[in-house]
Design an enzyme around this catalytic site. Structure first.
Site, PDB file in Angstrom:
ATOM      1  N   GLU A  91      -2.952  -5.721   4.954  1.00 43.45           N
ATOM      2  CA  GLU A  91      -1.570  -6.498   4.488  1.00 43.45           C
ATOM      3  C   GLU A  91      -1.418  -6.874   2.840  1.00 43.45           C
ATOM      4  O   GLU A  91      -0.363  -6.988   2.633  1.00 43.45           O
ATOM      5  CB  GLU A  91      -1.654  -7.918   5.391  1.00 43.45           C
ATOM      6  CG  GLU A  91      -0.522  -8.453   6.002  1.00 43.45           C
ATOM      7  CD  GLU A  91      -1.113  -9.587   6.816  1.00 43.45           C
ATOM      8  OE1 GLU A  91      -1.394  -9.462   7.962  1.00 43.45           O
ATOM      9  OE2 GLU A  91      -0.755 -10.943   6.345  1.00 43.45           O
ATOM     10  N   ASP A  92      -2.757  -7.110   2.430  1.00 44.21           N
ATOM     11  CA  ASP A  92      -2.374  -7.926   1.296  1.00 44.21           C
ATOM     12  C   ASP A  92      -2.970  -6.970  -0.039  1.00 44.21           C
ATOM     13  O   ASP A  92      -3.105  -7.229  -1.100  1.00 44.21           O
ATOM     14  CB  ASP A  92      -3.402  -9.059   1.069  1.00 44.21           C
ATOM     15  CG  ASP A  92      -2.957 -10.215   2.005  1.00 44.21           C
ATOM     16  OD1 ASP A  92      -1.839 -10.269   2.188  1.00 44.21           O
ATOM     17  OD2 ASP A  92      -3.526 -10.860   2.474  1.00 44.21           O
TER      18      ASP A  92
END
Ligand code: MN
Length: 717
Positions: A91-92
């Site tokens: 996600e990051d």
């Protein structure tokens, strides 16, 4: 030492330095190969997140490592810990699922993907995104339950480090946790996480209330300490005298549990009596029951408080004996008695699966109930129209308050409180619900809206020919039942509408002296296209549902015919098999024998009135929507009739008349008093079930013979 090795060593030592506790936890139950793999995952995660900071200023890597550390407490396997450490990487950071899979295998990459959110760009609102993400996670969790464990650990650490966020964001996170994640933890039996998540959310949402309650608990603990310690020691001593190997632990209710109870029962803190309790952990089941005997011999048990969850486990697998005793100074104390295994199960629930697996002990319980629950979530997801609807369904499903009932074979079925026989039938199987005919609770026949109580044994009788009844929606509470009823009614209605529509069109075409087969294909196709119908069945359906008027359709398909040419108008006959697209008007309650007319109502199909009915006479509807109706000779349906009974104002009148009515095999649907006329008499208006005009006539004649009755008449429309 070459460079590569040095950097690995540095990171690894750094990691030990910052997380000595975590490392210690791993050493307890994992082998060096598994720990190596976890370190490898840590190395990638810390590199990928390097430079990123959490809102509170900490290095980002603290967060995933903390999540992994929480899971290490449950002795989760090394793959889960790796995935926990990597859980925010997709996600990051720039690392994707494929490269995770290449490095750590598909299991780990699937787990990480399961907790990763969908791309925000695809959603118009936060709410929609939240709902879609939850949906995705539950799908992943149905493939691998470890996904949700990682998510819960992630959430726990997010709440632990929530201080830096705005109150608005805190509240949102906390509410979501209380509504979804804490109940999921409870559903899976992970009581420790459930309580921690609840307490943390409580603190984030209501910092003041949390603090006040915490202080109150602290103070009260001081007062109680002595008494609790005394009870603990007395029980321990007595058990030892009986040679029962045991641990006796003083315990206290978690803050949010106290808060919830205060809110729900409107109590003050001092009124909560089960804040402090004692847990007795024995070496085997026999000793649990022996310990119970010893405790009941020592202190007076409070009647009605004993529960045997060992013989009848809760559906999430929880097992324990519960009892309450009167302690010194008449203080009520709650006691839990269980084995070591049950204790682990009670705290870790589904997560205890790994706890025992890694110790190479056999599983203490199969997780069929959890699997069934997850399957249920998937069904709801299949049936739900949009993510928001799904989210609502999930929340409803997670709402606490359950009843536990038994199948005839003794299997436990868990249902939300206020569930009815119909909910139970659908919980067993959709077909059992759809074909529900009658039911017995503890061998007594009950109606379909009977509300279930824990401990009842339930038997459902099905019939293939039976269809779901729309009235079930008035009392079915479970999402599964409501979904299934609606879905199958929709199908049935469509079928009914098609049949009725075909009859209406046929009948209407008779006035033009043609049959459906006479319509030229070309004309038919043009008309179908005009009406946006795929085929003739669609058109029937539209007519049956009242969206198109048969007469207008007839004029359209038979334009060359002279509609003025007067043929004998024939009525549509009511057969009673029209199902969901026919209803009898509640203003005049028509029954066979009455002269009837009808109108077509959108979505409801035909509504039948007596032709003397004022409400249809005053109706402003276009004449085209009127229908000449007649009763078919073979009519078979259930009817209600409305009668007005004027009686003397005396005791026992209602009972006398009711029994009179039931003698004629009529059921009373409703009764109303009309005291608008100050005659000194009572006027009662009954709606009763009746077969036909003749039966009604007979009923009225016999009611007139009743000594209380002054006047009986059928109510006019
Ligand atoms: Mn996270």
């Amino acid at each position: 030492m070459d460079n590569r090795k040095r950097s690995e060593y540095q990171i690894s030592s750094n990691y030990i330095k910052n997380f000595p506790d975590f490392r210690k936890k791993l050493d307890k139950y994992l082998n060096s190969y598994q720990i190596k793999k976890i370190e490898k995952a840590y190395k990638l995660a810390s590199e990928a997140h390097s430079g990123q900071l959490r809102k509170d200023g900490q290095d980002y890597i603290y967060h995933p490592l903390s999540a992994a550390s929480i899971l290490a407490d449950f002795q989760m396997d090394h793959e889960t810990l790796m995935a926990a450490i990597l859980h925010d990487v997709i996600e990051d950071t720039s690392i994707d699922k494929a490269s995770l899979s290449k490095r750590f295998g598909s299991k780990v990459s699937e787990l990480v993907d399961g907790v990763s959110k969908l791309d925000k760009i695809n959603f118009t609102s936060n709410e929609e995104a939240d709902a879609a993400n939850l949906r995705k996670m539950i799908l992943a969790m149905s493939q691998d339950i470890r996904v949700i464990l990682i998510k819960l650990a992630d959430r726990k650490n997010n709440l632990e480090t929530i201080e830096a966020l705005s109150q608005e964001k805190k509240t949102k996170k906390a509410r979501e946790t209380l509504e979804i994640y804490a109940p999921i933890a409870l559903r899976l039996g992970i009581h420790t996480l459930n309580k921690e998540l609840e307490n943390l959310s409580f603190k984030a949402m209501y910092p003041m209330r949390y603090q006040i309650l915490k202080n109150a608990l602290h103070k009260s603990r001081g007062n109680r300490n002595e008494i609790m310690e005394k009870i603990r020691k007395v029980i321990l001593k007595k058990l030892q005298n009986e040679n029962i190997l045991t641990d006796v632990i003083a315990r206290e209710k978690h803050l949010y549990g106290i808060y919830k109870k205060m809110r729900q029962k409107e109590l003050s803190f001092s009124d909560i009596h089960d804040v402090f309790g004692v847990r007795v952990v024995c070496d085997n089941v026999d000793n649990c029951y022996r310990a119970l005997g010893v405790v009941h011999n020592t202190y007076t048990p409070i009647p009605g408080r004993f529960k045997d969850y060992i013989a009848i486990p809760k559906s999430n697998g929880y097992q324990s004996l519960h009892t309450s005793i009167l302690g010194p100074h008449g203080l009520p104390i709650e006691l839990q008695i269980r084995t070591k295994e049950m204790d682990v199960m009670a705290q870790a629930g589904i997560a205890s699966h790994w706890f025992y697996k890694t110790k190479a002990k056999p599983l203490i319980k199969n997780y069929t109930q959890e699997q069934q629950w997850i399957t249920n979530l998937l069904t709801i997801q299949k049936d739900s129209g949009n993510p928001q609807e799904y989210l609502r369904s999930i929340k409803a499903d997670l709402y606490p308050g359950k009843v536990y009932v038994f199948t005839p074979k003794g299997a436990i079925v868990e249902l939300p409180k206020k569930s009815t026989i119909i909910d139970y039938a659908y919980a067993i199987h959709t077909d059992v619900g759809n074909n529900f005919s009658s039911a017995k609770i503890d061998d007594k026949t009950v109606s379909s809206n009977a509300v279930l109580k824990s401990g009842q044994r339930i038997e459902i009788i099905t019939k293939k020919t039976i269809r779901p009844d729309p009235s079930w929606l008035n009392f079915a509470v479970t999402e599964k039942a409501r979904h299934s009823i609606r879905a199958s009614l929709k199908l049935i209605k469509k079928k009914d509408a098609k049949l009725l529509g075909k009859r209406l069109l046929k009948n209407s075409l008779k006035n033009f002296n043609i049959s459906i087969d006479d319509i030229p294909t070309k004309t038919l196709n043009i008309v179908l296209q005009e009406y946006r119908c795929q085929n003739i069945d669609d058109l029937y359906c539209e007519i049956g549902l009242g969206r198109r008027i048969a007469k207008l359709v007839s004029m359209r398909v038979a334009p060359q015919m002279d509609s003025e040419k007067k043929t004998k108008r024939t009525g549509v006959s009511i057969r009673g098999t029209e199902g969901l697209v026919l209803s009898y008007a509640k203003c005049c309650y028509p029954i066979p024998g009455d002269n009837i007319i009808g109108h077509i109502s959108q979505e409801r199909g035909i509504v039948v009135h007596r032709n003397t009915c004022k409400s249809i006479r005053n109706d402003k509807r276009p004449f085209d929507e009127r229908l000449d109706l007649a009763w078919d000779e073979t009519i078979e349906d259930s009817f209600n009739a409305c009668i007005k009974v004027e009686v003397e104002n005396q005791r026992g009148v209602l009972a006398s008349i009711s029994s009179e009515i039931s003698q004629y095999e009529s059921d009373i649907i409703s009764v109303q008093y009309d005291d608008s006329k100050q005659t000194g008499h009572n006027i009662m208006i009954f709606v009763v079930t009746i077969d036909n005009f003749k039966a009604l006539d007979k009923l009225i004649r016999n009611l007139k013979k009743n000594k209380f009755v002054l006047k009986v008449e059928r109510k006019k429309g």
